[in-house]
Design an enzyme around this catalytic site. Structure first.
Site, mmCIF file in Angstrom:
data_model
loop_
_atom_site.group_PDB
_atom_site.id
_atom_site.type_symbol
_atom_site.label_atom_id
_atom_site.label_comp_id
_atom_site.label_asym_id
_atom_site.label_seq_id
_atom_site.Cartn_x
_atom_site.Cartn_y
_atom_site.Cartn_z
ATOM 1 N N ARG A 11 0.782 -1.204 -0.080
ATOM 2 C CA ARG A 11 -0.010 0.066 0.066
ATOM 3 C C ARG A 11 0.812 1.262 -0.177
ATOM 4 N NH1 ARG A 11 -5.107 0.096 3.873
ATOM 5 N NH2 ARG A 11 -3.489 -0.384 5.608
ATOM 6 N N ASP A 12 2.165 1.203 0.122
ATOM 7 C CA ASP A 12 3.021 2.448 -0.170
ATOM 8 C C ASP A 12 4.198 2.438 -0.999
ATOM 9 O OD1 ASP A 12 3.113 5.190 0.296
ATOM 10 O OD2 ASP A 12 4.242 4.787 2.189
ATOM 11 N N LEU A 13 4.187 1.835 -2.189
ATOM 12 C CA LEU A 13 5.352 1.567 -3.004
ATOM 13 C C LEU A 13 5.625 2.859 -3.489
ATOM 14 C CD1 LEU A 13 7.296 -0.117 -4.488
ATOM 15 C CD2 LEU A 13 5.625 -0.443 -6.375
ATOM 16 N N ASN B 226 10.754 3.920 -0.690
ATOM 17 C CA ASN B 226 10.776 2.777 -0.133
ATOM 18 C C ASN B 226 11.135 1.864 -0.797
ATOM 19 O OD1 ASN B 226 9.303 3.847 1.948
ATOM 20 N ND2 ASN B 226 7.198 3.492 1.208
#
Length: 230
Positions: free
Chosen positions: A185-187, A191
């Site tokens: 959910r946070d590519l 990251n």
């Protein structure tokens, strides 16, 4: 743990609008207690780690470079900020910490950041929460892109093969992550960490959830969110 936009689901949003914020906080505290119990075997002694230098600050914490005196391994240790005055934000940040520890330790894959351990207090002191991972010598894909923007000649060092290795590594990592039933959910470039050989390491599972869990929040970074979420 990056700063994320959090859009509450209709049920939680209703709680906010009716002033029932306490019920949301109680739910999150209950989840924290459950997660703490599930990762108690992951706690490590920090006395064997010696600080070398600061790596950077994030929205909810800071990272420093340490060396393990037993093995000479370089590690990154993230600690939470200790100056969060808002109770809701404090609870959410601690919840993110325990979620990330539980999910990250499940993976042993070269394209996913290696989780070494964590440490946390019996109480709620934020700065005593520590998250330990392998050190990525070339920081993140974001830092590389910034260098390219600042100096186009730096782009000449990036051959097609290197770019393909990063793209392939990210794709394989997410195949493994999704096979485990986890949604990251946070590519984003921040990251995707890069080791000494510029091979990718997916990091930051603080906003991840299991595929069979109902999503109580839409989490992500606005610039990289899917259009249907906005």
């Amino acid at each position: 743990m990056s700063k994320r936009i959090q859009a509450e689901s209709s049920s939680n949003m209703a709680s906010y609008l009716t002033g029932d914020l306490d019920s949301v906080i109680r739910e999150r505290k209950a989840e924290i207690d459950e997660l703490r119990d599930s990762i108690k075997d992951l706690k490590v002694d920090l006395s064997c780690y010696h600080k070398i230098r600061k790596l950077g600050d994030g929205a909810c914490g800071k990272a420093k470079l340490y060396v393990d005196s037993r093995t000479n391994q370089l590690v990154s240790i993230k600690t939470l900020k200790g100056d969060l005055s808002d109770q809701e934000q404090t609870v959410y940040t601690r919840l993110t910490f325990f979620r990330e520890a539980k999910l990250t330790h499940q993976f042993q894959h070269p394209a996913i950041i290696q989780f070494i351990g964590c440490n946390y207090p019996n109480g709620t002191k934020m700065s005593d929460h520590a998250f330990i991972t392998e050190f990525a010598e070339n920081y993140s894909l974001s830092s590389v892109l910034e260098k390219i923007n600042e100096n186009p000649r730096y782009n000449q060092k990036w051959f097609k093969t290197q770019r393909a290795i990063i793209a392939f590594g990210v794709a394989v990592a997410f195949m493994v992550i999704h096979h485990q039933g986890i949604i990251h959910r946070d590519l984003k470039p921040e990251n995707i960490l890069l080791n000494r050989s510029f091979e990718p390491k997916i990091a930051d599972f603080g906003g991840a959830r299991l595929n069979n869990q109902a999503a109580k929040t839409n989490i992500g970074t606005v610039r990289y969110l899917a259009p249907e979420i906005l």
